[in-house]
Scaffold this active site. Structure first.
Site, PDB file in Angstrom:
ATOM      1  N   LYS A 192       0.863  -1.187   0.000  1.00 15.93           N
ATOM      2  CA  LYS A 192       0.000   0.000   0.000  1.00 15.93           C
ATOM      3  C   LYS A 192       0.895   1.230   0.000  1.00 15.93           C
ATOM      4  O   LYS A 192       1.786   1.361   0.847  1.00 15.93           O
ATOM      5  CB  LYS A 192      -0.826   0.013   1.278  1.00 15.93           C
ATOM      6  CG  LYS A 192      -2.290  -0.235   1.058  1.00 15.93           C
ATOM      7  CD  LYS A 192      -3.008  -0.030   2.374  1.00 15.93           C
ATOM      8  CE  LYS A 192      -4.472  -0.153   2.200  1.00 15.93           C
ATOM      9  NZ  LYS A 192      -5.172   0.111   3.459  1.00 15.93           N
TER      10      LYS A 192
HETATM   11  C1  E4P Z   1      -8.357   0.858   3.138  1.00 17.70           C
HETATM   12  O1  E4P Z   1      -7.628  -0.018   2.693  1.00 17.70           O
HETATM   13  C2  E4P Z   1      -8.288   1.412   4.494  1.00 17.70           C
HETATM   14  O2  E4P Z   1      -7.659   0.486   5.334  1.00 17.70           O
HETATM   15  C3  E4P Z   1      -9.620   1.660   5.117  1.00 17.70           C
HETATM   16  O3  E4P Z   1     -10.694   1.288   4.283  1.00 17.70           O
HETATM   17  C4  E4P Z   1      -9.734   2.977   5.783  1.00 17.70           C
HETATM   18  O4  E4P Z   1     -11.007   3.117   6.316  1.00 17.70           O
HETATM   19  P1  E4P Z   1     -11.377   4.159   7.472  1.00 17.70           P
HETATM   20  O5  E4P Z   1     -11.731   5.444   6.833  1.00 17.70           O
HETATM   21  O6  E4P Z   1     -12.552   3.537   8.152  1.00 17.70           O
HETATM   22  O7  E4P Z   1     -10.169   4.282   8.367  1.00 17.70           O
END
Ligand code: E4P
Length: 216
Positions: free
Chosen positions: A83
């Site tokens: 990521k």
């Molecule tokens: C995506 O890969 C992220 O880990 C995640 O969806 C972030 O979500 P949040 O806005 O609930 O932290």
């Protein structure tokens, strides 16, 4: 649509992976920080359970170090996806990691333009954060729809992940928009399974079954 689970908690991952409804996992530093185990232990456990893409976030802030981090994590297991946050350094890193055949998930995407640029750089996945957009008074689902339309129009190979999902409606709308993947928190998966009419229906069938005359 593929379903990823958005958590670093092994119990949560096991519950839904073993049910056959989860294809992969996404983690991020905040999700990992919620756990008591070490980062290495968490990743080791996840790769031993899930045979599918597992996103781990690089936290370095310049391209060179993001690439080094990506190379290091990708050696842990073939299913690891790196990521990378959406910014100039992130895009440079995505380009290089892609050249090295390392899969990437461009994260923290809040516009179709950002998604398009991440795809141009070669990202395997682009993660549009619906819930955070909605929280900020924007229309998260519109960004999913716009991104999908652009990707389809030009046959772009990057897969769209509907991320930052807050409720079951986000999942339905993402699927209707043709999102390739939805990465869903444990609590939302729980909500998707349940319906009060199903519970009521099961109870009624069980009660009626007790009234049926049986030979044995
Ligand atoms: C995506 O890969 C992220 O880990 C995640 O969806 C972030 O979500 P949040 O806005 O609930 O932290």
């Amino acid at each position: 649509m593929e379903v990823f689970i958005d958590t670093a908690n092994i119990k949560e991952i096991k519950k839904y992976y073993e049910m056959g409804i989860v294809d992969g996992v996404t983690t991020n530093p905040s999700l990992i920080a919620k756990e008591t185990k070490s980062f290495e232990e968490i990743i080791k456990e996840i790769v031993s359970v899930v045979n599918g893409p597992i996103s781990i976030e690089a936290t370095a802030e310049n391209a060179e170090d993001i690439i080094k981090e990506g190379e290091k994590y990708s050696k842990i297991h073939k299913n690891i996806v790196i990521k990378v946050a959406m910014n100039e350094e992130g895009l440079k890193a995505i380009k290089e990691l892609t050249k090295k055949n390392i899969k990437t998930n461009c994260t923290l995407i809040f516009s179709a333009n950002q998604a398009l640029l991440a795809a141009k750089a070669g990202a395997t996945y682009v993660s549009v954060f619906i819930g955070r957009l909605d929280d900020a008074g924007n229309d998260g689902m519109q960004v999913i729809k716009d991104t999908m339309e652009i990707f389809k129009k030009f046959g772009i190979k990057s897969k769209l992940i509907a991320a930052s999902i807050r409720n079951p409606i986000h999942v339905i709308e993402s699927a209707k928009a043709g999102s390739d993947v939805a990465t869903i928190p444990f609590k939302v998966l729980d909500l998707m399974i349940k319906h009060p009419l199903t519970d009521k229906g099961i109870q009624k069938f069980l009660d009626d079954w007790k009234k049926v005359k049986k030979d044995v």
